[in-house]
Design a protein around this motif. Structure first.
Motif, PDB file in Angstrom:
ATOM      1  N   LEU A   1      30.951  43.369  36.421  1.00 12.18           N
ATOM      2  CA  LEU A   1      30.657  42.323  35.441  1.00 12.18           C
ATOM      3  C   LEU A   1      31.856  42.038  34.547  1.00 12.18           C
ATOM      4  CD1 LEU A   1      26.996  43.289  34.422  1.00 12.18           C
ATOM      5  CD2 LEU A   1      27.754  41.474  35.966  1.00 12.18           C
ATOM      6  N   TYR A   2      32.646  43.075  34.253  1.00 14.21           N
ATOM      7  CA  TYR A   2      33.851  42.864  33.446  1.00 14.21           C
ATOM      8  C   TYR A   2      34.787  41.875  34.126  1.00 14.21           C
ATOM      9  CZ  TYR A   2      38.515  43.787  31.571  1.00 14.21           C
ATOM     10  OH  TYR A   2      39.773  43.648  31.053  1.00 14.21           O
ATOM     11  N   HIS A   3      35.023  42.096  35.432  1.00 15.56           N
ATOM     12  CA  HIS A   3      35.920  41.185  36.155  1.00 15.56           C
ATOM     13  C   HIS A   3      35.270  39.824  36.388  1.00 15.56           C
ATOM     14  CE1 HIS A   3      39.231  43.945  36.922  1.00 15.56           C
ATOM     15  NE2 HIS A   3      38.346  44.883  37.186  1.00 15.56           N
ATOM     16  N   ALA A   4      33.944  39.785  36.394  1.00 11.83           N
ATOM     17  CA  ALA A   4      33.259  38.504  36.574  1.00 11.83           C
ATOM     18  C   ALA A   4      33.370  37.636  35.321  1.00 11.83           C
ATOM     19  CB  ALA A   4      31.793  38.743  36.922  1.00 11.83           C
ATOM     20  N   PHE A   5      33.153  38.235  34.149  1.00 12.46           N
ATOM     21  CA  PHE A   5      33.117  37.459  32.917  1.00 12.46           C
ATOM     22  C   PHE A   5      34.486  37.317  32.261  1.00 12.46           C
ATOM     23  CE2 PHE A   5      28.672  38.911  33.247  1.00 12.46           C
ATOM     24  CZ  PHE A   5      28.063  37.662  33.245  1.00 12.46           C
ATOM     25  N   ARG A   6      35.448  38.112  32.729  1.00 11.24           N
ATOM     26  CA  ARG A   6      36.812  37.958  32.224  1.00 11.24           C
ATOM     27  C   ARG A   6      37.404  36.686  32.842  1.00 11.24           C
ATOM     28  NH1 ARG A   6      41.885  41.917  33.704  1.00 11.24           N
ATOM     29  NH2 ARG A   6      43.368  41.100  32.184  1.00 11.24           N
ATOM     30  N   GLY A   7      37.612  35.690  32.042  1.00  6.42           N
ATOM     31  CA  GLY A   7      38.125  34.423  32.533  1.00  6.42           C
ATOM     32  C   GLY A   7      37.061  33.580  33.211  1.00  6.42           C
ATOM     33  N   TRP A   8      35.797  33.746  32.789  1.00  2.00           N
ATOM     34  CA  TRP A   8      34.703  32.980  33.398  1.00  2.00           C
ATOM     35  C   TRP A   8      34.973  31.474  33.261  1.00  2.00           C
ATOM     36  CZ3 TRP A   8      30.620  34.425  36.302  1.00  2.00           C
ATOM     37  CH2 TRP A   8      29.625  33.465  36.529  1.00  2.00           C
TER      38      TRP A   8
END
Length: 636
Positions: free
Chosen positions: A44-51
């Motif tokens: 989720l961190y990589h998903a929402f980072r730069g969403w």
């Protein structure tokens, strides 16, 4: 990567949780849940980072900016599944340390991809490994390769999800479908939202958990039986420390030659041409980083193999001093490790939970890699070439939808696996059957310039037919003789409903006390030679068909897709011999064409496969002046 077999009667899923509640404390459940929560959090961190700013390249290829260390650990985790964690110790416990010599094949099995496959794939700036097949042969060959890979992974990933959950249920009383659903959904969420970068970083975390879980078992187990020196001494007294078996017979299941050289082809099918691994190489920020990541896998693989073997030896010595219960003695060998761990770590809060987390880390890493690689090949090989408008309209949503869709399909395949009965063993073995022909297809393209598209298609089909013929014949023979006594070096199948301990590529041939003859002899070929046999079938049939259909005459040949075997070999000869064979110019021009092609790709000059084919025509025209050397290399 493990090999193991079982012969005892399988255990059915149990609903009795008394064992689980008596051995699993609150601390164990906390450790296990932490694994799932942290894996999901990383995704989720990589998903929402730069969403909102994500690109398809970032989702599928991690923006091609990964370093060599996380890529190396991800490469290791991809096929270091729960099946392997349970399989290696069981193999060592039952048959001794002969399997340890598999580590000898890791050197060539990783050196060849580092210096042959990775440079070609990386310089072509590919996203899917099967795009290479279109550049080298045709779109038809690309689709054939892609569909073969999808079939291979879809069949296998359901088993990887279901089988460890079933073994855990039988031993600890964990609810079977709760663990299956939890793993499948958690994995599908972080893979679809976070993309390849999330998969790689969760693989890093899960690799550390796998190492910690196995290390805890080795430390506690060796301490309880008197130390590793005592373990080695007792194992030697009971004949579990194997010497080098130099028998060249390929029908003997494990010998030095089978493990050290037959295993090379198994490693090449995994680390050379499998999309799940190639995708990680191509996500590296530079070609050098990709090669270094392949090098870094070597010591990691050796450590993983040694830890599995040590657990098997500790388990053997432990049960010499603490005899098994009746329930344990009647269990299938794939459950031995779990029973041993529960016995060994009871009374140590948190450690049983750590090993369960280790086991499920192996499943998560393998399944997430399958989801991501399947989404990539579906997007790049099936949707984008045939439906470009649809692919370009909403590529981010489509990529995520594909990954999540494959996650749901995995859950469906897990349910089908539970209903398959004896066919489950065949499903597990399909992975190994398909790996060899795909390896042969890529080798045919890279090493033989005369190979053409008809030869590639017919060769692949011949390899698959040969693989399934021998593989299924071995299964049927094994099922027919599984009630027979088992020789020391023999192997047979445990049939569901339990986890069959197998390598990622394992299909264990059956052996009987009497020496098999005829087709039974062929069916008893050691599983480690399967990749070599099937890939050779593809190459031989492909070359024959290619020569009968005119080779590459009248067809374009992209020099960047060929590995110059002949010039490389001639470079070892004295300069006078090289001049006499007139191959210097071809070698030089081959490199110029390949470098020019790669440079245009990296600069974005070539957009799609049609542009790449146009560049291939330029390379072929330039190559015409070197027909003498091309003829020499084609004659190979």
């Amino acid at each position: 990567m493990s090999a193991g077999v079982s012969t005892s009667a399988p255990l059915s899923p149990t609903s009795d949780t008394s064992m689980g509640t008596s051995t699993f404390s609150l601390a164990d459940y906390v450790v296990f849940i932490l694994l799932l929560v942290l894996s999901l959090a990383i995704g989720l961190y990589h998903a929402f980072r730069g969403w909102g700013r994500h690109t398809v390249g970032e989702l599928l290829m991690a923006d091609r900016k990964m370093g060599c260390l996380p890529v190396a650990l991800s490469l290791l985790a991809t096929f270091q599944s729960a099946v392997a964690i349970l399989g290696v110790p069981s193999e060592i416990y039952r048959f001794g340390t002969q399997y340890w010599f598999l580590g000898c094949c890791y050197f060539l099995g990783l050196l060849i991809p580092a210096h042959i496959f990775i440079p070609i794939f990386y310089r072509l700036h590919l996203t899917s490994a099967y795009e290479y097949l279109e550049l080298r042969f045709s779109k038809t060959v690309r689709v054939c390769g892609t569909m073969t890979f999808i079939f291979q992974m879809v069949i296998y990933m359901g088993v990887v999800l279901y089988a460890p959950s079933l073994a855990l249920n039988a031993v600890t009383g964990f609810d079977l479908w709760l663990s299956v659903l939890t793993l499948g959904i958690v994995c599908a969420i972080y893979t679809s939202l976070g993309g390849l970068k999330a998969v790689i970083w969760t693989d890093v975390f899960q690799t550390l958990v796998m190492f910690l879980g196995q290390l805890a078992v080795i430390i506690v187990g060796s301490a309880k039986v008197g130390g590793l020196g005592h373990v080695w001494a007792v194992a030697s007294q009971h004949g579990r420390i194997s010497g080098i078996e130099l028998d060249p017979d390929p029908f003997v299941r494990h010998t030095f030659w089978t493990l050290a050289f037959g295993g090379v082809f198994m490693m090449l099918s995994l680390y050379g041409v499998n999309q799940a691994q190639v995708q990680r190489y191509l996500s590296s920020r530079t070609e050098k980083a990709a090669v270094l990541s392949c090098y870094a896998v070597f010591p990691c693989q050796q450590v993983a193999l040694c830890m599995g073997c040590l657990i098997g030896l500790v388990m053997f010595v432990y049960y010499q001093e603490h005899p098994m219960s009746i329930q344990q003695a009647q269990a299938a060998p794939d459950q031995f490790v779990l029973y041993f761990v529960i016995d060994l770590l009871k009374g140590l809060p948190g450690l049983p939970g750590l090993f369960v987390a280790c086991l499920f880390s192996g499943s998560l890493s393998t399944i997430s890699s399958a989801f991501n690689s399947l989404a990539t090949v579906t997007m790049e090989d099936l949707i984008r070439p045939w439906f470009p408008e649809f692919a370009e309209a909403r590529p981010i949503m489509l990529s995520r939808g594909l990954a999540f869709g494959y996650g749901l399909l995995c859950l469906g395949m897990a349910y089908i696996s539970s209903q398959m009965g004896p066919v489950l063993q065949a499903a597990i073995s399909i992975f190994g059957m398909v790996g060899g022909p795909l390896l042969g297809l890529f080798c045919l393209g890279m090493f033989f310039p005369c190979a053409n598209p008809p030869g590639a298609v017919v060769g692949l089909l011949a390899g698959l037919v040969m693989a399934f013929w021998i593989g299924i014949g071995s299964i049927v023979t094994s099922m027919g003789s599984r009630m027979s006594p088992r020789p020391t070096n023999g192997s047979s199948f445990s049939l569901p409903s339990n986890l069959t301990v197998a390598t990622v590529t394992t299909l264990m041939p059956s052996t009987t006390l009497s020496k098999p003859t005829g087709l039974r002899r062929l069916y008893s070929l050691s599983y480690l030679w399967y990749s070599a046999h099937n890939s050779t079938t593809v190459i031989v049939v492909g070359l024959i068909v290619s020569l009968l259909t005119g080779g590459m005459r009248g067809r374009s040949l992209n020099p960047a897709t060929i590995y110059p075997v002949w010039p490389k070999l001639l470079a070892l000869l004295p300069l006078s011999c090289q001049k006499r064979l007139h191959c210097g110019s071809y070698s030089q021009n081959h490199l110029i064409d390949g470098e020019l092609f790669s440079k245009k790709l990296r600069n974005g000059v070539l957009g799609d496969s049609r542009d790449k084919e146009a560049m291939a025509l330029d390379g072929t025209a330039h190559q015409g002046s070197n027909s003498t050397c091309v003829l020499h290399e084609t004659s190979l």
